[in-house]
Design a protein around this motif. Structure first.
Motif, PDB file in Angstrom:
ATOM      1  N   LYS A   1     -53.348  95.582  68.724  1.00  0.00           N
ATOM      2  CA  LYS A   1     -54.132  96.823  68.689  1.00  0.00           C
ATOM      3  C   LYS A   1     -54.798  97.070  70.044  1.00  0.00           C
ATOM      4  N   TYR A   2     -55.485  96.045  70.577  1.00  0.00           N
ATOM      5  CA  TYR A   2     -56.185  96.290  71.849  1.00  0.00           C
ATOM      6  C   TYR A   2     -55.241  96.288  73.051  1.00  0.00           C
ATOM      7  N   PHE A   3     -53.968  95.945  72.831  1.00  0.00           N
ATOM      8  CA  PHE A   3     -52.980  96.087  73.904  1.00  0.00           C
ATOM      9  C   PHE A   3     -52.950  97.520  74.431  1.00  0.00           C
ATOM     10  N   PHE A   4     -53.086  98.490  73.546  1.00  0.00           N
ATOM     11  CA  PHE A   4     -53.023  99.899  73.958  1.00  0.00           C
ATOM     12  C   PHE A   4     -54.191 100.277  74.859  1.00  0.00           C
ATOM     13  N   ILE A   5     -55.275  99.507  74.764  1.00  0.00           N
ATOM     14  CA  ILE A   5     -56.468  99.820  75.556  1.00  0.00           C
ATOM     15  C   ILE A   5     -56.438  99.154  76.925  1.00  0.00           C
ATOM     16  N   ILE A   6     -56.001  97.900  76.981  1.00  0.00           N
ATOM     17  CA  ILE A   6     -56.064  97.172  78.257  1.00  0.00           C
ATOM     18  C   ILE A   6     -54.699  96.908  78.879  1.00  0.00           C
ATOM     19  N   GLY A   7     -53.607  97.208  78.147  1.00  0.00           N
ATOM     20  CA  GLY A   7     -52.274  96.962  78.681  1.00  0.00           C
ATOM     21  C   GLY A   7     -51.720  98.116  79.492  1.00  0.00           C
ATOM     22  N   PRO A   8     -51.238  99.168  78.831  1.00  0.00           N
ATOM     23  CA  PRO A   8     -50.644 100.296  79.568  1.00  0.00           C
ATOM     24  C   PRO A   8     -51.544 100.939  80.619  1.00  0.00           C
ATOM     25  N   PRO A   9     -52.869 101.027  80.440  1.00  0.00           N
ATOM     26  CA  PRO A   9     -53.698 101.650  81.485  1.00  0.00           C
ATOM     27  C   PRO A   9     -54.097 100.695  82.620  1.00  0.00           C
ATOM     28  N   ALA A  10     -53.418  99.575  82.769  1.00  0.00           N
ATOM     29  CA  ALA A  10     -53.873  98.514  83.683  1.00  0.00           C
ATOM     30  C   ALA A  10     -53.963  98.941  85.147  1.00  0.00           C
ATOM     31  N   LEU A  11     -53.197  99.953  85.560  1.00  0.00           N
ATOM     32  CA  LEU A  11     -53.152 100.316  86.976  1.00  0.00           C
ATOM     33  C   LEU A  11     -54.103 101.442  87.351  1.00  0.00           C
ATOM     34  N   VAL A  12     -54.946 101.884  86.411  1.00  0.00           N
ATOM     35  CA  VAL A  12     -55.901 102.934  86.770  1.00  0.00           C
ATOM     36  C   VAL A  12     -56.887 102.375  87.787  1.00  0.00           C
TER      37      VAL A  12
ATOM     38  N   ILE B   1     -56.175 111.782  91.084  1.00  0.00           N
ATOM     39  CA  ILE B   1     -55.749 110.402  91.358  1.00  0.00           C
ATOM     40  C   ILE B   1     -55.816 109.557  90.091  1.00  0.00           C
ATOM     41  N   VAL B   2     -56.925 109.676  89.352  1.00  0.00           N
ATOM     42  CA  VAL B   2     -57.076 108.883  88.131  1.00  0.00           C
ATOM     43  C   VAL B   2     -56.004 109.250  87.122  1.00  0.00           C
ATOM     44  N   LEU B   3     -55.730 110.537  86.954  1.00  0.00           N
ATOM     45  CA  LEU B   3     -54.734 110.978  85.986  1.00  0.00           C
ATOM     46  C   LEU B   3     -53.332 110.534  86.394  1.00  0.00           C
ATOM     47  N   VAL B   4     -53.008 110.640  87.670  1.00  0.00           N
ATOM     48  CA  VAL B   4     -51.694 110.212  88.159  1.00  0.00           C
ATOM     49  C   VAL B   4     -51.505 108.716  87.945  1.00  0.00           C
ATOM     50  N   ARG B   5     -52.530 107.936  88.281  1.00  0.00           N
ATOM     51  CA  ARG B   5     -52.443 106.485  88.086  1.00  0.00           C
ATOM     52  C   ARG B   5     -52.333 106.136  86.603  1.00  0.00           C
ATOM     53  N   PHE B   6     -52.972 106.911  85.754  1.00  0.00           N
ATOM     54  CA  PHE B   6     -52.879 106.662  84.314  1.00  0.00           C
ATOM     55  C   PHE B   6     -51.451 106.883  83.821  1.00  0.00           C
ATOM     56  N   ILE B   7     -50.838 107.982  84.268  1.00  0.00           N
ATOM     57  CA  ILE B   7     -49.447 108.268  83.883  1.00  0.00           C
ATOM     58  C   ILE B   7     -48.519 107.184  84.417  1.00  0.00           C
ATOM     59  N   GLU B   8     -48.684 106.850  85.699  1.00  0.00           N
ATOM     60  CA  GLU B   8     -47.857 105.814  86.324  1.00  0.00           C
ATOM     61  C   GLU B   8     -48.007 104.479  85.609  1.00  0.00           C
ATOM     62  N   SER B   9     -49.254 104.126  85.295  1.00  0.00           N
ATOM     63  CA  SER B   9     -49.527 102.830  84.689  1.00  0.00           C
ATOM     64  C   SER B   9     -48.871 102.692  83.328  1.00  0.00           C
ATOM     65  N   ASN B  10     -48.999 103.726  82.483  1.00  0.00           N
ATOM     66  CA  ASN B  10     -48.358 103.667  81.166  1.00  0.00           C
ATOM     67  C   ASN B  10     -46.848 103.567  81.298  1.00  0.00           C
ATOM     68  N   TRP B  11     -46.273 104.331  82.184  1.00  0.00           N
ATOM     69  CA  TRP B  11     -44.825 104.315  82.420  1.00  0.00           C
ATOM     70  C   TRP B  11     -44.397 102.918  82.863  1.00  0.00           C
ATOM     71  N   PHE B  12     -45.084 102.379  83.853  1.00  0.00           N
ATOM     72  CA  PHE B  12     -44.725 101.089  84.442  1.00  0.00           C
ATOM     73  C   PHE B  12     -44.863  99.947  83.435  1.00  0.00           C
ATOM     74  N   VAL B  13     -45.978  99.890  82.742  1.00  0.00           N
ATOM     75  CA  VAL B  13     -46.244  98.754  81.852  1.00  0.00           C
ATOM     76  C   VAL B  13     -45.267  98.727  80.677  1.00  0.00           C
TER      77      VAL B  13
ATOM     78  N   LEU C   1     -45.848 115.583  87.570  1.00  0.00           N
ATOM     79  CA  LEU C   1     -44.877 115.443  88.650  1.00  0.00           C
ATOM     80  C   LEU C   1     -45.240 114.269  89.564  1.00  0.00           C
ATOM     81  N   LEU C   2     -46.517 114.168  89.911  1.00  0.00           N
ATOM     82  CA  LEU C   2     -46.942 113.078  90.796  1.00  0.00           C
ATOM     83  C   LEU C   2     -46.852 111.722  90.100  1.00  0.00           C
ATOM     84  N   GLY C   3     -47.110 111.688  88.798  1.00  0.00           N
ATOM     85  CA  GLY C   3     -46.931 110.442  88.052  1.00  0.00           C
ATOM     86  C   GLY C   3     -45.476 110.013  88.048  1.00  0.00           C
ATOM     87  N   THR C   4     -44.583 110.998  87.942  1.00  0.00           N
ATOM     88  CA  THR C   4     -43.151 110.711  88.014  1.00  0.00           C
ATOM     89  C   THR C   4     -42.770 110.201  89.394  1.00  0.00           C
TER      90      THR C   4
END
Length: 440
Positions: free
Chosen positions: A260-271, A319-331, A162-165
């Protein structure tokens, strides 16, 4: 009543103006053209409210269309421009660079006038109020979930979703205010923008403005659009730039594996590793104390409401989990419209072509509109950045018609295809880099 124009204005040619681009023979001089008038922005660019870089990106060029696109109160802005006026185009000079498509420029300006006449730049404020209310409701629901059900795994994860949303949707809402799309007065948009991005998200409005308007001014233009600054340190982007990098024998990363490494450093960029600390450094270094105060209210509120329920370790994990969800969504949402498109140096083409070659759309649906904050209409958003998003679908047929008339591709695809195209385009550009690196 407007003040009369100064007499005896210098008559200038495009060749003279093009030399005042902040580089080359006169590196300290920056001139640009708006509606045939020539302005010297060499010193003013540092005081430009939108930032020095966004206006400097048009030094030596015609800036009429971006000027019209970005400013609400043009009459007020023109008063501040008067001291910068140094000349005008000579009568034998075209109104924009001879290299640009004259008919396309004229047709787009007619489309812009039609859009204004149709009232498509006028917002429905109830739409944005309801959007804010749904964000606040989700925020409250997240807290009530842990308060009522406790901090066990299932309610904890549900609250994090919910907070990630909340963070993702607040991101789209701050985007609306940042683009001056909600109120008729710029300052009202700026005030609410600080609240939404600062108090609801914990980020600074000044940082967003500094970067995002550069992106809109010159999308996918290397060295001008900060969104493609991932090239070449992390990724090889675009066919032209990737081949250039390979020919130069430069290898900062194994680009042939970047898909391949996009999945590691791209979507999680905002953590909370680099990015979250950088924005605090940004506001302190630039002395943006109002932004800092708004950012602190977010973290103070978050800790006061969740610390009694979760404790220190629990709240840090949340906080870390929320930012992870937000970051994947945003990127994924923000990159699906741009990375697969044309990326190159600024070629100074017309406004319409600049936006169309760098953006694509995703199919309209209730979910896609909500999930992406209507950025599935990225083409329309880039052409008319102050247009309220609830009107994108209305102008889309007109944009498609203009594209068809001039033989310009209007790309629109399913959501999952758009996501997949990010990875496919990274794979393609990585292979182009490798081939150039090994054989050219």
């Amino acid at each position: 009543m407007e003040d009369p124009e100064p007499r005896g204005l210098r008559l200038l040619t495009w060749e003279e103006i093009g030399q005042r681009n902040g580089r080359g023979a006169a590196p300290q001089e920056r001139w640009l053209v708006i509606e045939r008038k020539v302005y010297d922005i060499s010193r003013f660019c540092r005081r430009h409210p939108g930032g020095s870089r966004v206006i400097s990106h048009y030094a030596g060029q015609d800036a009429t269309d971006p000027f019209v696109a970005f400013h609400l109160d043009k009459a007020l802005v023109r008063k501040y421009m008067r001291p910068l006026l140094i000349g005008e185009l000579a009568p034998d000079q075209p109104s924009f660079e001879p290299s640009k498509n004259k008919k396309l420029v004229e047709d787009f300006r007619e489309l812009r006038a039609a859009v204004e006449k149709m009232g498509l730049l006028n917002p429905n404020r109830a739409f944005f109020l309801l959007h804010l209310c749904h964000i606040l409701a989700l925020d409250v629901a997240a807290w009530l979930t842990i308060w009522y059900f406790g901090a066990s795994t299932v309610p904890f994860l549900f609250s994090a979703v919910l907070l990630g949303t909340v963070q993702a949707q607040a991101g789209w809402l701050q985007h609306d205010f940042g683009h001056l799309s909600v109120f008729s007065k710029s300052k009202w948009n700026h005030w609410v923008h600080k609240f939404v991005i600062g108090h609801l998200k914990g980020a600074p409005a000044s940082w967003w403005n500094h970067l995002h308007f550069q992106h809109h001014a010159k999308p996918n233009c290397f060295r001008k659009d900060p969104d493609v600054n991932m090239h070449p340190l992390f990724f090889a982007l675009g066919k032209t730039l990737s081949v250039e990098l390979g020919v130069q024998k430069k290898k900062f990363m194994p680009y042939n594996h970047q898909h391949k490494y996009f999945f590691i450093i791209g979507p999680p960029a905002l953590v909370p590793l680099y990015f979250q600390w950088y924005i605090f450094y940004f506001v302190v270094q630039r002395k943006q104390w109002v932004d800092l105060a708004w950012m602190l209210t977010f973290y103070i509120r978050f800790f006061l409401t969740y610390l009694p329920l979760l404790g220190v370790k629990g709240i840090l994990g949340l906080i870390v989990l929320v930012r992870f969800i937000e970051s994947n969504w945003f990127v994924w949402v923000t990159q699906m419209n741009h990375i697969p498109m044309h990326i190159d140096y600024d070629k100074n083409v017309d406004w319409f072509s600049t936006q169309l070659q760098a953006t694509c759309n995703v199919h309209q649906s209730f979910f896609n509109d909500w999930f992406s904050g209507h950025l599935n209409f990225q083409i329309e958003h880039h052409l008319f950045p102050t247009m309220p998003r609830h009107n994108y679908w209305k102008v889309a047929p007109l944009v498609k018609s203009l594209c068809a008339k001039h033989g310009i591709e209007y790309q629109c695809k399913p959501l999952l295809t758009a996501f997949a195209d990010i990875v496919h385009s990274l794979k393609d550009s990585g292979e182009l880099w490798l081939d150039a690196y090994l054989h050219k």
